[in-house]
Design a protein around this motif. Sequence first.
Motif, PDB file in Angstrom:
ATOM      1  N   UNK A 122       0.843  -1.197   0.000  1.00  0.00           N
ATOM      2  CA  UNK A 122       0.000   0.000   0.000  1.00  0.00           C
ATOM      3  C   UNK A 122       0.877   1.245   0.000  1.00  0.00           C
ATOM      4  N   UNK A 123       0.325   2.351  -0.465  1.00  0.00           N
ATOM      5  CA  UNK A 123       1.086   3.596  -0.445  1.00  0.00           C
ATOM      6  C   UNK A 123       1.021   4.240   0.941  1.00  0.00           C
ATOM      7  N   UNK A 124       1.552   5.428   1.060  1.00  0.00           N
ATOM      8  CA  UNK A 124       1.605   6.080   2.374  1.00  0.00           C
ATOM      9  C   UNK A 124       0.221   6.362   2.961  1.00  0.00           C
ATOM     10  N   UNK A 125      -0.799   6.404   2.107  1.00  0.00           N
ATOM     11  CA  UNK A 125      -2.169   6.652   2.562  1.00  0.00           C
ATOM     12  C   UNK A 125      -2.939   5.364   2.833  1.00  0.00           C
ATOM     13  N   UNK A 126      -2.264   4.218   2.700  1.00  0.00           N
ATOM     14  CA  UNK A 126      -2.919   2.945   2.963  1.00  0.00           C
ATOM     15  C   UNK A 126      -3.722   2.405   1.796  1.00  0.00           C
ATOM     16  N   UNK A 127      -3.555   2.999   0.620  1.00  0.00           N
ATOM     17  CA  UNK A 127      -4.291   2.549  -0.565  1.00  0.00           C
ATOM     18  C   UNK A 127      -3.468   1.502  -1.302  1.00  0.00           C
ATOM     19  N   UNK A 128      -4.071   0.337  -1.522  1.00  0.00           N
ATOM     20  CA  UNK A 128      -3.362  -0.777  -2.146  1.00  0.00           C
ATOM     21  C   UNK A 128      -3.534  -0.775  -3.667  1.00  0.00           C
ATOM     22  N   UNK A 129      -2.781  -1.667  -4.319  1.00  0.00           N
ATOM     23  CA  UNK A 129      -2.900  -1.809  -5.766  1.00  0.00           C
ATOM     24  C   UNK A 129      -4.296  -2.265  -6.158  1.00  0.00           C
ATOM     25  N   UNK A 130      -4.892  -3.118  -5.319  1.00  0.00           N
ATOM     26  CA  UNK A 130      -6.226  -3.620  -5.616  1.00  0.00           C
ATOM     27  C   UNK A 130      -7.253  -2.490  -5.577  1.00  0.00           C
ATOM     28  N   UNK A 131      -7.046  -1.534  -4.676  1.00  0.00           N
ATOM     29  CA  UNK A 131      -7.924  -0.358  -4.636  1.00  0.00           C
ATOM     30  C   UNK A 131      -7.878   0.401  -5.972  1.00  0.00           C
ATOM     31  N   UNK A 132      -6.655   0.650  -6.450  1.00  0.00           N
ATOM     32  CA  UNK A 132      -6.514   1.395  -7.695  1.00  0.00           C
ATOM     33  C   UNK A 132      -7.180   0.661  -8.854  1.00  0.00           C
ATOM     34  N   UNK A 133      -6.927  -0.647  -8.953  1.00  0.00           N
ATOM     35  CA  UNK A 133      -7.494  -1.430 -10.060  1.00  0.00           C
ATOM     36  C   UNK A 133      -9.018  -1.483  -9.980  1.00  0.00           C
ATOM     37  N   UNK A 134      -9.533  -1.632  -8.762  1.00  0.00           N
ATOM     38  CA  UNK A 134     -10.985  -1.734  -8.586  1.00  0.00           C
ATOM     39  C   UNK A 134     -11.669  -0.419  -8.931  1.00  0.00           C
ATOM     40  N   UNK A 135     -11.130   0.680  -8.438  1.00  0.00           N
ATOM     41  CA  UNK A 135     -11.763   1.981  -8.642  1.00  0.00           C
ATOM     42  C   UNK A 135     -11.683   2.456 -10.091  1.00  0.00           C
ATOM     43  N   UNK A 136     -10.632   2.033 -10.795  1.00  0.00           N
ATOM     44  CA  UNK A 136     -10.495   2.421 -12.198  1.00  0.00           C
ATOM     45  C   UNK A 136     -11.191   1.446 -13.131  1.00  0.00           C
ATOM     46  N   UNK A 137     -11.695   0.341 -12.565  1.00  0.00           N
ATOM     47  CA  UNK A 137     -12.382  -0.650 -13.390  1.00  0.00           C
ATOM     48  C   UNK A 137     -11.445  -1.461 -14.252  1.00  0.00           C
ATOM     49  N   UNK A 138     -10.192  -1.578 -13.842  1.00  0.00           N
ATOM     50  CA  UNK A 138      -9.200  -2.354 -14.598  1.00  0.00           C
ATOM     51  C   UNK A 138      -9.369  -3.837 -14.241  1.00  0.00           C
ATOM     52  N   UNK A 139     -10.311  -4.477 -14.919  1.00  0.00           N
ATOM     53  CA  UNK A 139     -10.663  -5.862 -14.575  1.00  0.00           C
ATOM     54  C   UNK A 139      -9.511  -6.839 -14.839  1.00  0.00           C
ATOM     55  N   UNK A 140      -8.765  -6.586 -15.915  1.00  0.00           N
ATOM     56  CA  UNK A 140      -7.637  -7.463 -16.235  1.00  0.00           C
ATOM     57  C   UNK A 140      -6.605  -7.439 -15.107  1.00  0.00           C
ATOM     58  N   UNK A 141      -6.339  -6.242 -14.589  1.00  0.00           N
ATOM     59  CA  UNK A 141      -5.359  -6.130 -13.516  1.00  0.00           C
ATOM     60  C   UNK A 141      -5.895  -6.705 -12.212  1.00  0.00           C
ATOM     61  N   UNK A 142      -7.196  -6.511 -11.969  1.00  0.00           N
ATOM     62  CA  UNK A 142      -7.816  -7.110 -10.785  1.00  0.00           C
ATOM     63  C   UNK A 142      -7.624  -8.618 -10.785  1.00  0.00           C
ATOM     64  N   UNK A 143      -7.937  -9.228 -11.907  1.00  0.00           N
ATOM     65  CA  UNK A 143      -7.807 -10.685 -12.037  1.00  0.00           C
ATOM     66  C   UNK A 143      -6.369 -11.121 -11.819  1.00  0.00           C
ATOM     67  N   UNK A 144      -5.434 -10.361 -12.380  1.00  0.00           N
ATOM     68  CA  UNK A 144      -4.014 -10.707 -12.248  1.00  0.00           C
ATOM     69  C   UNK A 144      -3.566 -10.619 -10.793  1.00  0.00           C
ATOM     70  N   UNK A 145      -3.903  -9.522 -10.133  1.00  0.00           N
ATOM     71  CA  UNK A 145      -3.493  -9.336  -8.739  1.00  0.00           C
ATOM     72  C   UNK A 145      -4.088 -10.418  -7.838  1.00  0.00           C
ATOM     73  N   UNK A 146      -5.348 -10.732  -8.050  1.00  0.00           N
ATOM     74  CA  UNK A 146      -6.011 -11.764  -7.232  1.00  0.00           C
ATOM     75  C   UNK A 146      -5.439 -13.145  -7.530  1.00  0.00           C
ATOM     76  N   UNK A 147      -5.105 -13.395  -8.795  1.00  0.00           N
ATOM     77  CA  UNK A 147      -4.506 -14.672  -9.165  1.00  0.00           C
ATOM     78  C   UNK A 147      -3.130 -14.835  -8.520  1.00  0.00           C
ATOM     79  N   UNK A 148      -2.463 -13.711  -8.278  1.00  0.00           N
ATOM     80  CA  UNK A 148      -1.138 -13.743  -7.653  1.00  0.00           C
ATOM     81  C   UNK A 148      -1.225 -13.730  -6.124  1.00  0.00           C
ATOM     82  N   UNK A 149      -2.445 -13.807  -5.612  1.00  0.00           N
ATOM     83  CA  UNK A 149      -2.603 -13.934  -4.164  1.00  0.00           C
ATOM     84  C   UNK A 149      -2.885 -12.651  -3.415  1.00  0.00           C
TER      85      UNK A 149
END
Length: 338
Positions: A122-149
């Motif tokens: 997470x960044x200094x504000x506690x926002x994770x990569x999954x937050x960014x992908x979810x809020x931007x609707x980047x479904x491909x990245x969401x799937x990748x991040x979740x697949x990687x655990x």
Amino acid sequence: MAPPRSRHVRDPVLNMVFQAASDDNLPLFKALVMVLDMGRGRPKEAIEGLRVEEAGKLQGFSALHIAATRGSLRVCRYLVEDLLIDVDLVDKEGRTPLLFATYHNGGTAEYLLDHGADQDKANNDGVSLLHYAAESGNCEMLELLLAKGAYVDPVAPHGTPLHGAAGEGQYGAVKILLDHNADYNKMVNGVTPLMAARDANSTECIKLLVKVQEEPMLKREIVASELISLGNISLKKKDYAVAAKLYSRAMQLDPDDAVLFSDRSLCWLHMGDGRKALLDANKCRKMRPHWPKACRRQGEALMLLKDYEGASERFLDGLKLDPVDTDIEDALREAMKS
């Protein structure tokens, strides 16, 4: 948020390094690293310490940040595999190269994950990569991040990734997160994902979140009804111990069903356990005080416990509620005789 470009580096040579990283120009990038190293034989130190200094969105950016941002896979490989640069370098805001790689489809995100990048960082504000992908609707990245655990429910000040996706009306992202068992009841700052979807007036997300909340309830109702049906069959077969166990399991799913307590009370009566029969009968009467059968179950249990006066009172209560119930009338007569 658009991918940032390399700017605001004071030294023109350093700017050339970042431009080469951005263009994935590996020969030029290597040559410039050697220039920076000045023959000291420590190219890793030379390039790892190279950061954007001027204030702005890129402050603290490294060459790996730039390469990841622009999808420069060859430069990423050189930095990570040849120079052994820390794959989780952070800029001034605590953001890693992986975060910016998620904005590009050139394969740098998957490469960094395969080479040890922290998918939960997470960044200094506690926002994770999954937050960014979810809020931007980047479904491909969401799937990748979740697949990687990646952990599906990290909490940032504004909520979980599901809160963010719902609040931005990102239907696809909401569905992916729910498919990965995101907590749809999670409350952060008094807000659930459903409330976030309602605030955003996202009809599709609202429907999806309502549906997923109803499904467990429906499943519990189906399972409870099956257990009750099996219990009734066992009761008819006079297999009272089995029936009592089935009713008990059904109660765990539906603890407010007065009929279940009445039927289990009857099982205890047939097994000669007046104490348990009375406990269930009392719970049944509490739930449905105007149900004649509840009064009857109390009276029957008290009869078994030889409290004939108490039994008479309960049977009388039942008869007042249903004056034409001959079974209660006969039971009252028997209690009064006793």
